[in-house]
Design a protein around this motif. Structure first.
Motif, PDB file in Angstrom:
ATOM      1  N   ALA A 219       8.504  13.731  -0.550  1.00  7.59           N
ATOM      2  CA  ALA A 219       8.456  13.500   0.899  1.00  7.59           C
ATOM      3  C   ALA A 219       7.065  13.073   1.344  1.00  7.59           C
ATOM      4  N   GLU A 220       6.070  13.485   0.573  1.00 12.61           N
ATOM      5  CA  GLU A 220       4.689  13.163   0.922  1.00 12.61           C
ATOM      6  C   GLU A 220       4.024  12.533  -0.310  1.00 12.61           C
ATOM      7  N   THR A 221       3.889  11.210  -0.283  1.00 14.93           N
ATOM      8  CA  THR A 221       3.246  10.499  -1.391  1.00 14.93           C
ATOM      9  C   THR A 221       2.223   9.525  -0.814  1.00 14.93           C
ATOM     10  N   PRO A 222       1.102  10.026  -0.327  1.00 19.62           N
ATOM     11  CA  PRO A 222       0.108   9.123   0.266  1.00 19.62           C
ATOM     12  C   PRO A 222      -0.620   8.310  -0.801  1.00 19.62           C
ATOM     13  N   LEU A 223      -1.142   7.178  -0.375  1.00 16.21           N
ATOM     14  CA  LEU A 223      -2.010   6.363  -1.226  1.00 16.21           C
ATOM     15  C   LEU A 223      -3.433   6.858  -1.038  1.00 16.21           C
ATOM     16  N   LEU A 224      -4.093   7.172  -2.156  1.00 19.02           N
ATOM     17  CA  LEU A 224      -5.352   7.906  -2.101  1.00 19.02           C
ATOM     18  C   LEU A 224      -6.554   7.036  -2.457  1.00 19.02           C
ATOM     19  N   HIS A 225      -7.670   7.403  -1.846  1.00 22.54           N
ATOM     20  CA  HIS A 225      -8.988   6.890  -2.199  1.00 22.54           C
ATOM     21  C   HIS A 225      -9.914   8.102  -2.200  1.00 22.54           C
ATOM     22  N   ILE A 226     -10.769   8.201  -3.203  1.00 23.60           N
ATOM     23  CA  ILE A 226     -11.642   9.373  -3.321  1.00 23.60           C
ATOM     24  C   ILE A 226     -13.072   8.953  -2.970  1.00 23.60           C
ATOM     25  N   ALA A 227     -13.715   9.746  -2.096  1.00 24.73           N
ATOM     26  CA  ALA A 227     -15.079   9.439  -1.649  1.00 24.73           C
ATOM     27  C   ALA A 227     -15.801  10.737  -1.343  1.00 24.73           C
ATOM     28  N   GLU A 228     -17.104  10.719  -1.547  1.00 20.85           N
ATOM     29  CA  GLU A 228     -17.928  11.887  -1.204  1.00 20.85           C
ATOM     30  C   GLU A 228     -17.957  12.119   0.305  1.00 20.85           C
ATOM     31  N   ASP A 229     -17.923  11.027   1.076  1.00 16.81           N
ATOM     32  CA  ASP A 229     -18.019  11.105   2.530  1.00 16.81           C
ATOM     33  C   ASP A 229     -16.851  10.323   3.142  1.00 16.81           C
ATOM     34  N   PRO A 230     -15.702  10.955   3.361  1.00 16.33           N
ATOM     35  CA  PRO A 230     -14.551  10.233   3.896  1.00 16.33           C
ATOM     36  C   PRO A 230     -14.804   9.550   5.237  1.00 16.33           C
ATOM     37  N   GLY A 238     -12.124   1.080   5.892  1.00 15.61           N
ATOM     38  CA  GLY A 238     -10.805   1.293   6.482  1.00 15.61           C
ATOM     39  C   GLY A 238     -10.028   0.020   6.739  1.00 15.61           C
ATOM     40  N   GLU A 239     -10.727  -1.065   7.021  1.00 14.67           N
ATOM     41  CA  GLU A 239     -10.037  -2.329   7.294  1.00 14.67           C
ATOM     42  C   GLU A 239      -9.232  -2.815   6.093  1.00 14.67           C
ATOM     43  N   HIS A 240      -9.656  -2.470   4.896  1.00 12.99           N
ATOM     44  CA  HIS A 240      -8.898  -2.890   3.711  1.00 12.99           C
ATOM     45  C   HIS A 240      -7.546  -2.188   3.655  1.00 12.99           C
ATOM     46  N   PHE A 241      -7.529  -0.890   3.954  1.00 15.05           N
ATOM     47  CA  PHE A 241      -6.262  -0.174   4.002  1.00 15.05           C
ATOM     48  C   PHE A 241      -5.390  -0.715   5.138  1.00 15.05           C
ATOM     49  N   LEU A 242      -6.006  -0.973   6.279  1.00 18.01           N
ATOM     50  CA  LEU A 242      -5.245  -1.484   7.419  1.00 18.01           C
ATOM     51  C   LEU A 242      -4.637  -2.846   7.105  1.00 18.01           C
ATOM     52  N   HIS A 243      -5.374  -3.689   6.402  1.00 16.55           N
ATOM     53  CA  HIS A 243      -4.839  -5.001   6.034  1.00 16.55           C
ATOM     54  C   HIS A 243      -3.557  -4.838   5.220  1.00 16.55           C
ATOM     55  N   ALA A 264       0.694   1.803  12.128  1.00 19.24           N
ATOM     56  CA  ALA A 264      -0.670   1.766  12.654  1.00 19.24           C
ATOM     57  C   ALA A 264      -1.123   0.336  12.947  1.00 19.24           C
ATOM     58  N   THR A 265      -1.887   0.196  14.015  1.00 21.37           N
ATOM     59  CA  THR A 265      -2.480  -1.108  14.359  1.00 21.37           C
ATOM     60  C   THR A 265      -3.998  -1.052  14.358  1.00 21.37           C
ATOM     61  N   THR A 266      -4.561   0.139  14.195  1.00 24.61           N
ATOM     62  CA  THR A 266      -6.016   0.300  14.130  1.00 24.61           C
ATOM     63  C   THR A 266      -6.346   1.222  12.955  1.00 24.61           C
ATOM     64  N   VAL A 267      -7.588   1.177  12.521  1.00 19.98           N
ATOM     65  CA  VAL A 267      -8.024   2.060  11.447  1.00 19.98           C
ATOM     66  C   VAL A 267      -7.867   3.517  11.864  1.00 19.98           C
ATOM     67  N   GLY A 268      -8.198   3.836  13.112  1.00 19.41           N
ATOM     68  CA  GLY A 268      -8.066   5.202  13.593  1.00 19.41           C
ATOM     69  C   GLY A 268      -6.633   5.696  13.529  1.00 19.41           C
ATOM     70  N   GLU A 269      -5.685   4.839  13.939  1.00 15.25           N
ATOM     71  CA  GLU A 269      -4.276   5.218  13.873  1.00 15.25           C
ATOM     72  C   GLU A 269      -3.829   5.401  12.420  1.00 15.25           C
ATOM     73  N   LEU A 270      -4.328   4.538  11.553  1.00 17.55           N
ATOM     74  CA  LEU A 270      -3.953   4.629  10.144  1.00 17.55           C
ATOM     75  C   LEU A 270      -4.446   5.937   9.539  1.00 17.55           C
ATOM     76  N   ARG A 271      -5.662   6.310   9.871  1.00 16.00           N
ATOM     77  CA  ARG A 271      -6.205   7.564   9.346  1.00 16.00           C
ATOM     78  C   ARG A 271      -5.396   8.754   9.850  1.00 16.00           C
ATOM     79  N   GLU A 272      -5.031   8.726  11.097  1.00 13.96           N
ATOM     80  CA  GLU A 272      -4.274   9.824  11.692  1.00 13.96           C
ATOM     81  C   GLU A 272      -2.874   9.928  11.082  1.00 13.96           C
ATOM     82  N   GLU A 273      -2.313   8.813  10.738  1.00 17.13           N
ATOM     83  CA  GLU A 273      -0.938   8.742  10.240  1.00 17.13           C
ATOM     84  C   GLU A 273      -0.777   9.422   8.875  1.00 17.13           C
TER      85      GLU A 273
END
Length: 323
Positions: A219-230, A238-243, A264-273
């Motif tokens: 039910a929950e299979t997000p696409l992940l990216h790992i970073a020291e500072d999200p 973020g624009e790459h994920f949004l694209h 999502a239509t913005t990076v902020g919406e995508l992050r929240e989603e």
């Protein structure tokens, strides 16, 4: 230990051939690194005629991955079955099965973009019948015996290594796909978490007297990216994920179900989603996900950032999960 997947679709909007070639070679190096660090699977896919250079040839890429690795599986999820010549696809998969020692997993779908059918002059309305023919032909071809095909007797060689045949799943989000899988006794791979469709598939297995199983996305299979500072990573990349999210959204009508579905239509919406997530290594370890799908080159992500994500995954996430 969760299943770990590194996904590649090799998207890079506006890339020159030289830049795209460098991205392809980096993906092979990443696959070798993933293999060395115990990642379960490389996942790739097929789309055609896309302006952002989406990978159109997943089996060619899979062959290159097999040449660079020793143990990791490659899942093609999904091949758009009706766009392929059935006999030639049977040969290609058999060769890859032999080459890899049985590490190829093929999910056969019918796609959802009429433009791709138009590109290859394949009639959209015939896609169900063409998919039936393709799957039936693959299963007959891999026996190594003669069979009737379009009014003539044919035989396909070589036989694959895997007995009785390379792992082949039927993908989709429709009852027609579930019926097709059950009729042929093939495993079913719903394109999203669809328990009701799994139940329908099991009913059809009983009806046809066949055996099969379901590989159901969680039910929950997000696409992940790992970073020291999200926070910084979202702001910078973020624009790459949004694209990618917007590209998928432009293809998917209301009756299409996909594990990668974003409004999502913005990076902020995508992050929240939460469909795409940037996590620290520690957050990834404690996230409690059954499937960890790392997408290091999402949407044209700079290669060096993709490497940072993959190394954090390989050196700080996987060892902690295995401890």
């Amino acid at each position: 230990m969760p299943v770990s997947v590194v996904r590649f679709n090799l998207v890079e909007p506006g890339a020159s051939p030289a830049a795209l070639g460098a991205r392809y070679r980096a993906a092979l190096d990443m696959a070798a690194y993933a293999d060395e660090h115990g990642v379960t699977t490389v996942q790739t896919e097929e789309h055609h005629g896309v302006d952002n250079n989406w990978l159109p040839s997943p089996f060619a890429f899979a062959g290159a991955v097999f040449g660079a690795t020793r143990t990791i599986a490659v899942t093609v999820s999904a091949v758009i079955g009706p766009l392929h010549d059935p006999l030639r696809l049977a040969e290609d998969i058999a060769v890859l099965d032999l080459l890899s020692g049985g590490r190829l997993v093929t999910v056969a779908g019918i796609g959802y973009r009429p433009e791709e059918y138009a590109l290859f002059d394949v009639e959209w309305k015939r896609r169900g019948r063409l998919q039936d023919e393709l799957l039936e032909t693959l299963l007959k071809a891999w026996t190594g015996e003669e069979f009737e095909y379009r009014g003539r007797t044919v035989r396909v060689t070589p036989r694959p290594l895997t007995d009785p045949h390379p792992l082949l799943l039927v993908g989709g989000s429709s009852r027609a796909a579930a019926r097709r899988a059950a009729r042929l006794g093939l495993p079913f791979f719903p394109s999203a978490h669809l328990p009701e469709l799994e139940a329908y598939y099991k009913e059809r297995l009983t009806e046809y007297g066949t055996e099969g199983w379901t590989m159901m996305p969680t039910a929950e299979t997000p696409l992940l990216h790992i970073a020291e500072d999200p926070d910084r990573a979202w702001a910078t990349y973020g624009e790459h994920f949004l694209h990618e999210a917007r590209t998928y959204a432009s293809w998917q009508s209301g009756d299409i179900h996909s594990a990668v579905r974003s409004a999502a239509t913005t990076v902020g919406e995508l992050r929240e989603e939460g469909v795409y997530r940037i996590l620290t290594p520690e957050e990834c370890v404690t996230a409690g996900l059954d499937n960890l799908v790392l997408h290091p080159l999402a949407g044209g992500m700079p290669v060096e950032e993709g490497w940072r994500s993959l190394r954090l995954f390989g050196e700080r996430v996987l060892p902690a999960l295995a401890a």
